[in-house]
Motif scaffolding. Sequence first.
Motif, PDB file in Angstrom:
ATOM      1  N   TYR A 179       0.814  -1.212   0.000  1.00 51.42           N
ATOM      2  CA  TYR A 179       0.000   0.000   0.000  1.00 51.42           C
ATOM      3  C   TYR A 179       0.853   1.271   0.000  1.00 51.42           C
ATOM      4  N   GLY A 180       2.111   1.152   0.356  1.00 51.36           N
ATOM      5  CA  GLY A 180       2.988   2.311   0.398  1.00 51.36           C
ATOM      6  C   GLY A 180       3.542   2.657   1.754  1.00 51.36           C
ATOM      7  N   MET A 181       3.270   1.836   2.774  1.00 49.55           N
ATOM      8  CA  MET A 181       3.841   2.102   4.091  1.00 49.55           C
ATOM      9  C   MET A 181       5.333   1.781   4.073  1.00 49.55           C
ATOM     10  N   THR A 182       6.095   2.677   4.647  1.00 44.03           N
ATOM     11  CA  THR A 182       7.538   2.493   4.770  1.00 44.03           C
ATOM     12  C   THR A 182       7.927   2.751   6.219  1.00 44.03           C
ATOM     13  N   ASP A 183       9.210   2.575   6.506  1.00 45.01           N
ATOM     14  CA  ASP A 183       9.673   2.827   7.869  1.00 45.01           C
ATOM     15  C   ASP A 183       9.967   4.315   8.059  1.00 45.01           C
ATOM     16  N   ASP A 184       8.979   5.137   7.687  1.00 48.50           N
ATOM     17  CA  ASP A 184       9.184   6.579   7.785  1.00 48.50           C
ATOM     18  C   ASP A 184       8.761   7.092   9.153  1.00 48.50           C
ATOM     19  N   GLU A 185       8.860   8.386   9.327  1.00 50.61           N
ATOM     20  CA  GLU A 185       8.588   8.979  10.639  1.00 50.61           C
ATOM     21  C   GLU A 185       7.145   8.767  11.072  1.00 50.61           C
ATOM     22  N   THR A 186       6.200   8.863  10.120  1.00 49.02           N
ATOM     23  CA  THR A 186       4.794   8.689  10.472  1.00 49.02           C
ATOM     24  C   THR A 186       4.531   7.288  10.995  1.00 49.02           C
TER      25      THR A 186
ATOM     26  N   GLY B  29      -9.354 -10.371  32.441  1.00 48.97           N
ATOM     27  CA  GLY B  29     -10.634 -10.699  31.832  1.00 48.97           C
ATOM     28  C   GLY B  29     -10.623 -10.641  30.323  1.00 48.97           C
ATOM     29  N   ARG B  30      -9.464 -10.404  29.733  1.00 45.54           N
ATOM     30  CA  ARG B  30      -9.370 -10.257  28.267  1.00 45.54           C
ATOM     31  C   ARG B  30      -8.408 -11.320  27.729  1.00 45.54           C
ATOM     32  N   ALA B  31      -8.928 -12.508  27.548  1.00 49.05           N
ATOM     33  CA  ALA B  31      -8.079 -13.652  27.234  1.00 49.05           C
ATOM     34  C   ALA B  31      -7.470 -13.571  25.841  1.00 49.05           C
ATOM     35  N   LEU B  32      -8.227 -13.140  24.861  1.00 51.35           N
ATOM     36  CA  LEU B  32      -7.687 -13.084  23.497  1.00 51.35           C
ATOM     37  C   LEU B  32      -6.617 -12.003  23.395  1.00 51.35           C
ATOM     38  N   PHE B  33      -6.852 -10.875  24.034  1.00 49.64           N
ATOM     39  CA  PHE B  33      -5.832  -9.830  24.098  1.00 49.64           C
ATOM     40  C   PHE B  33      -4.593 -10.338  24.811  1.00 49.64           C
ATOM     41  N   ALA B  34      -4.772 -11.025  25.922  1.00 53.81           N
ATOM     42  CA  ALA B  34      -3.641 -11.513  26.696  1.00 53.81           C
ATOM     43  C   ALA B  34      -2.802 -12.497  25.886  1.00 53.81           C
ATOM     44  N   ALA B  35      -3.457 -13.358  25.121  1.00 56.05           N
ATOM     45  CA  ALA B  35      -2.720 -14.327  24.309  1.00 56.05           C
ATOM     46  C   ALA B  35      -1.855 -13.620  23.271  1.00 56.05           C
ATOM     47  N   ASN B  36      -2.390 -12.582  22.658  1.00 53.39           N
ATOM     48  CA  ASN B  36      -1.603 -11.807  21.685  1.00 53.39           C
ATOM     49  C   ASN B  36      -0.514 -10.991  22.373  1.00 53.39           C
ATOM     50  N   ALA B  37      -0.818 -10.496  23.580  1.00 52.48           N
ATOM     51  CA  ALA B  37       0.162  -9.697  24.309  1.00 52.48           C
ATOM     52  C   ALA B  37       1.362 -10.527  24.733  1.00 52.48           C
ATOM     53  N   ALA B  38       1.185 -11.835  24.842  1.00 56.06           N
ATOM     54  CA  ALA B  38       2.285 -12.709  25.239  1.00 56.06           C
ATOM     55  C   ALA B  38       3.254 -12.995  24.093  1.00 56.06           C
ATOM     56  N   LEU B  39       2.893 -12.620  22.876  1.00 56.21           N
ATOM     57  CA  LEU B  39       3.754 -12.865  21.718  1.00 56.21           C
ATOM     58  C   LEU B  39       4.910 -11.856  21.706  1.00 56.21           C
ATOM     59  N   PRO B  40       6.036 -12.214  21.079  1.00 56.06           N
ATOM     60  CA  PRO B  40       7.161 -11.273  20.991  1.00 56.06           C
ATOM     61  C   PRO B  40       6.785 -10.036  20.182  1.00 56.06           C
ATOM     62  N   TRP B  41       7.334  -8.896  20.579  1.00 56.75           N
ATOM     63  CA  TRP B  41       7.112  -7.658  19.838  1.00 56.75           C
ATOM     64  C   TRP B  41       8.081  -7.575  18.658  1.00 56.75           C
ATOM     65  N   PRO B  42       7.568  -7.283  17.469  1.00 53.65           N
ATOM     66  CA  PRO B  42       8.467  -7.070  16.325  1.00 53.65           C
ATOM     67  C   PRO B  42       9.257  -5.772  16.508  1.00 53.65           C
ATOM     68  N   GLU B  43      10.409  -5.700  15.927  1.00 58.03           N
ATOM     69  CA  GLU B  43      11.217  -4.480  15.994  1.00 58.03           C
ATOM     70  C   GLU B  43      10.997  -3.592  14.774  1.00 58.03           C
ATOM     71  N   GLU B  44      10.753  -4.193  13.632  1.00 58.23           N
ATOM     72  CA  GLU B  44      10.581  -3.424  12.397  1.00 58.23           C
ATOM     73  C   GLU B  44       9.299  -2.593  12.500  1.00 58.23           C
ATOM     74  N   PRO B  45       9.342  -1.291  12.157  1.00 57.23           N
ATOM     75  CA  PRO B  45       8.214  -0.390  12.440  1.00 57.23           C
ATOM     76  C   PRO B  45       6.861  -0.810  11.853  1.00 57.23           C
ATOM     77  N   VAL B  46       6.823  -1.234  10.597  1.00 60.59           N
ATOM     78  CA  VAL B  46       5.533  -1.618  10.015  1.00 60.59           C
ATOM     79  C   VAL B  46       4.974  -2.840  10.740  1.00 60.59           C
ATOM     80  N   ALA B  47       5.836  -3.804  11.037  1.00 63.10           N
ATOM     81  CA  ALA B  47       5.392  -4.989  11.778  1.00 63.10           C
ATOM     82  C   ALA B  47       4.937  -4.616  13.179  1.00 63.10           C
ATOM     83  N   LYS B  48       5.661  -3.703  13.809  1.00 69.39           N
ATOM     84  CA  LYS B  48       5.279  -3.258  15.149  1.00 69.39           C
ATOM     85  C   LYS B  48       3.909  -2.579  15.128  1.00 69.39           C
TER      86      LYS B  48
END
Length: 291
Positions: A102-109, A128-147
Amino acid sequence: MRQPRVARRLFDRLEPVHAVTYFAPESRAALGELGYRGFWSGYFAARSAPLGPVPPEVVAALFYNFSLRQVHKALPAAWEIATPAAVLAARQDAAVATLRRYGMTDDETVRTAADLAEIAARSAPMHGRALFAANAALPWPEEPVAKLWHATTLLREQRGDGHVAVLAAHGIGGRESNVLHAVAGRVPREMIAPSRDYDEDDWQEQLDGLAARGLVDAGGSLTSAGADLKAQIEDSTDRLALRAFDALDDRQLGTLFAALTPLTRLVVAGGDVPAATPMGLNRDELDDDAL
């Protein structure tokens, strides 16, 4: 004091970034390469992968508005095709590839939006938020678009878990919630009914249940009581979701909103996320850069 509508406006910007996971050709291709055939097999695998190979009943309970019959068609068979770890890698890589197309890059925005969304997601209420908690337990990406994609995924699941809690508190079951949403004009019946596994009898059964509570009339339209309840549900959902942004001060929240707005426009312009989705997204305010 922040108004609940702020949470809704943020959701309209966050959700499309996450939603490419379901609608973009890159996502379907990536899941197809793993061996998944058909949209729903890949959907249930990708969205439930953070939970691990839990029983279908757990997924149906957390996703809330799908029939157990529909979930059983995909799970647990999905884990004979690929592991949750493989699915998680495929869904993130495909989403990032889509956003870059779509055009997203690792720019300032993108970096600004990703960093502020990460602050919010890391501090959002989890209990009380099990689905959120399961995703929160995953590793955080470092690359900006992935993050950015990961943060939007966390925030939308956090909101969704809260929405389910509100529906349950008001006595609206998952199958009823789809019908109520459609009757309220938030999603078209012709889209939600087949995607959530209703035949005519199933749909009418839920309508009858809502009518018995005085929420819809004999013609299948919302009564004043139904409209009031629907408004209460949406307002309560927004109030709960707003807490996810408590870690951001007003300046940071405005900066996040301003950074997300052009990025969401890119996603919408990409054309993969349909105008009518079960989430009932509102695209009418995307021209507004200020919160």
